[in-house]
Design a protein around this motif. Sequence first.
Motif, PDB file in Angstrom:
ATOM      1  N   ARG A  89       0.824  -1.204   0.000  1.00  8.33           N
ATOM      2  CA  ARG A  89       0.000   0.000   0.000  1.00  8.33           C
ATOM      3  C   ARG A  89       0.862   1.258   0.000  1.00  8.33           C
ATOM      4  NH1 ARG A  89      -4.616  -2.433   2.352  1.00  8.33           N
ATOM      5  NH2 ARG A  89      -4.829  -4.360   1.137  1.00  8.33           N
ATOM      6  N   GLY A  90       0.314   2.313  -0.571  1.00  9.82           N
ATOM      7  CA  GLY A  90       0.986   3.600  -0.534  1.00  9.82           C
ATOM      8  C   GLY A  90       1.485   4.029  -1.904  1.00  9.82           C
ATOM      9  N   PRO A  91       1.495   5.336  -2.153  1.00 11.00           N
ATOM     10  CA  PRO A  91       1.940   5.830  -3.463  1.00 11.00           C
ATOM     11  C   PRO A  91       3.421   5.588  -3.715  1.00 11.00           C
ATOM     12  CG  PRO A  91       1.578   7.658  -1.939  1.00 11.00           C
ATOM     13  CD  PRO A  91       1.054   6.423  -1.267  1.00 11.00           C
ATOM     14  N   GLU A  92       4.239   5.574  -2.659  1.00 15.64           N
ATOM     15  CA  GLU A  92       5.664   5.317  -2.857  1.00 15.64           C
ATOM     16  C   GLU A  92       5.904   3.892  -3.350  1.00 15.64           C
ATOM     17  OE1 GLU A  92       5.210   8.275   0.553  1.00 15.64           O
ATOM     18  OE2 GLU A  92       4.337   6.354  -0.033  1.00 15.64           O
ATOM     19  N   ARG A  93       5.176   2.953  -2.790  1.00 15.29           N
ATOM     20  CA  ARG A  93       5.326   1.556  -3.217  1.00 15.29           C
ATOM     21  C   ARG A  93       4.845   1.381  -4.658  1.00 15.29           C
ATOM     22  NH1 ARG A  93       7.428  -2.110   1.016  1.00 15.29           N
ATOM     23  NH2 ARG A  93       7.860  -0.593   2.642  1.00 15.29           N
ATOM     24  N   LEU A  94       3.779   2.087  -5.014  1.00 13.85           N
ATOM     25  CA  LEU A  94       3.313   2.014  -6.395  1.00 13.85           C
ATOM     26  C   LEU A  94       4.370   2.563  -7.358  1.00 13.85           C
ATOM     27  CD1 LEU A  94       1.134   1.528  -8.527  1.00 13.85           C
ATOM     28  CD2 LEU A  94       0.175   3.766  -7.957  1.00 13.85           C
ATOM     29  N   LEU A  95       5.018   3.643  -6.967  1.00 18.08           N
ATOM     30  CA  LEU A  95       6.078   4.202  -7.795  1.00 18.08           C
ATOM     31  C   LEU A  95       7.226   3.211  -7.948  1.00 18.08           C
ATOM     32  CD1 LEU A  95       7.410   6.576  -9.296  1.00 18.08           C
ATOM     33  CD2 LEU A  95       8.240   7.389  -7.078  1.00 18.08           C
ATOM     34  N   VAL A  96       7.618   2.560  -6.876  1.00 17.30           N
ATOM     35  CA  VAL A  96       8.694   1.568  -6.934  1.00 17.30           C
ATOM     36  C   VAL A  96       8.313   0.432  -7.880  1.00 17.30           C
ATOM     37  CG1 VAL A  96       9.942  -0.175  -5.592  1.00 17.30           C
ATOM     38  CG2 VAL A  96       9.609   2.124  -4.658  1.00 17.30           C
ATOM     39  N   ARG A  97       7.089  -0.047  -7.790  1.00 16.15           N
ATOM     40  CA  ARG A  97       6.658  -1.135  -8.675  1.00 16.15           C
ATOM     41  C   ARG A  97       6.695  -0.702 -10.133  1.00 16.15           C
ATOM     42  NH1 ARG A  97       2.672  -1.726  -4.659  1.00 16.15           N
ATOM     43  NH2 ARG A  97       1.036  -0.896  -6.027  1.00 16.15           N
ATOM     44  N   ASN A  98       6.256   0.514 -10.394  1.00 14.25           N
ATOM     45  CA  ASN A  98       6.259   0.992 -11.781  1.00 14.25           C
ATOM     46  C   ASN A  98       7.673   1.133 -12.330  1.00 14.25           C
ATOM     47  OD1 ASN A  98       3.480   1.063 -11.749  1.00 14.25           O
ATOM     48  ND2 ASN A  98       3.354   3.261 -11.306  1.00 14.25           N
ATOM     49  N   VAL A  99       8.602   1.568 -11.478  1.00 10.96           N
ATOM     50  CA  VAL A  99       9.998   1.679 -11.922  1.00 10.96           C
ATOM     51  C   VAL A  99      10.542   0.303 -12.304  1.00 10.96           C
ATOM     52  CG1 VAL A  99      12.342   2.214 -11.146  1.00 10.96           C
ATOM     53  CG2 VAL A  99      10.481   3.797 -10.651  1.00 10.96           C
ATOM     54  N   VAL A 100      10.283  -0.685 -11.458  1.00 13.05           N
ATOM     55  CA  VAL A 100      10.803  -2.034 -11.722  1.00 13.05           C
ATOM     56  C   VAL A 100      10.101  -2.659 -12.924  1.00 13.05           C
ATOM     57  CG1 VAL A 100      11.056  -4.353 -10.760  1.00 13.05           C
ATOM     58  CG2 VAL A 100      11.458  -2.358  -9.316  1.00 13.05           C
ATOM     59  N   ASP A 101       8.784  -2.495 -13.008  1.00 16.99           N
ATOM     60  CA  ASP A 101       8.013  -3.159 -14.060  1.00 16.99           C
ATOM     61  C   ASP A 101       8.216  -2.528 -15.438  1.00 16.99           C
ATOM     62  OD1 ASP A 101       7.005  -4.833 -12.113  1.00 16.99           O
ATOM     63  OD2 ASP A 101       5.190  -3.634 -11.803  1.00 16.99           O
ATOM     64  N   SER A 102       8.731  -1.315 -15.484  1.00 15.32           N
ATOM     65  CA  SER A 102       8.904  -0.643 -16.768  1.00 15.32           C
ATOM     66  C   SER A 102      10.232  -0.990 -17.445  1.00 15.32           C
ATOM     67  CB  SER A 102       8.816   0.878 -16.579  1.00 15.32           C
ATOM     68  OG  SER A 102       9.883   1.341 -15.775  1.00 15.32           O
TER      69      SER A 102
END
Length: 200
Positions: A89-102
């Motif tokens: 949960r959290g916007p920071e974790r979402l940002l981390v996932r997007n960095v890795v997944d991209s």
Amino acid sequence: MPSLFRRKSTDLVEDTVTSVTPDEESASARPRGYTPAKGRETPKRPSAGRRPGGTPTKPLTKEEARERRRQQRSEAAAEFRREGGPRDRGPERLLVRNVVDSRRTVGTWFFGGALIVLIGSNAAMPPVVRLVSNLLWGALALGVVVDSLLICRKIRKLVQERFPRTDQRMGSLYLYAIMRSITFRRMRTPAPRVNLGDPV
């Protein structure tokens, strides 16, 4: 001489007074909310929450209960796959996932390479095969380290730009990113929301 058509005043008073039966008198004297004595019939009230028709719910058979449990587990797994757990949960974790997944990460090949290295390093293998396996193991380990450093540096930069007042520890975000980067893309939870090469 008194008139034959004239009535006494007492007769008029008696006519205007209506007679009250003993039952009506006792009913009027009862206070509101009066409950009749035991043995007397009381009107039935509809009970709250009673199902219409009064038919009880049919109990489930073992097969139906097993199927319902299986369906609930499947729905819970699909929801976890889509939304993740509390640690996601959290916007920071979402940002981390997007960095890795991209991006394509070396870590996704780590476990497959480790299996090859394990087989190639067997004592029964020729020395050349064992040497190549060791070199491959070293190259994979170095690649994972370099790739993780690049990911962490990008995460640090984006988090400081977009969430300057974040209360998330950077070390926790780095570990979260590294663990996701060495997981196969199709097995990542929550599921990736960006495609490879998408800007973050």
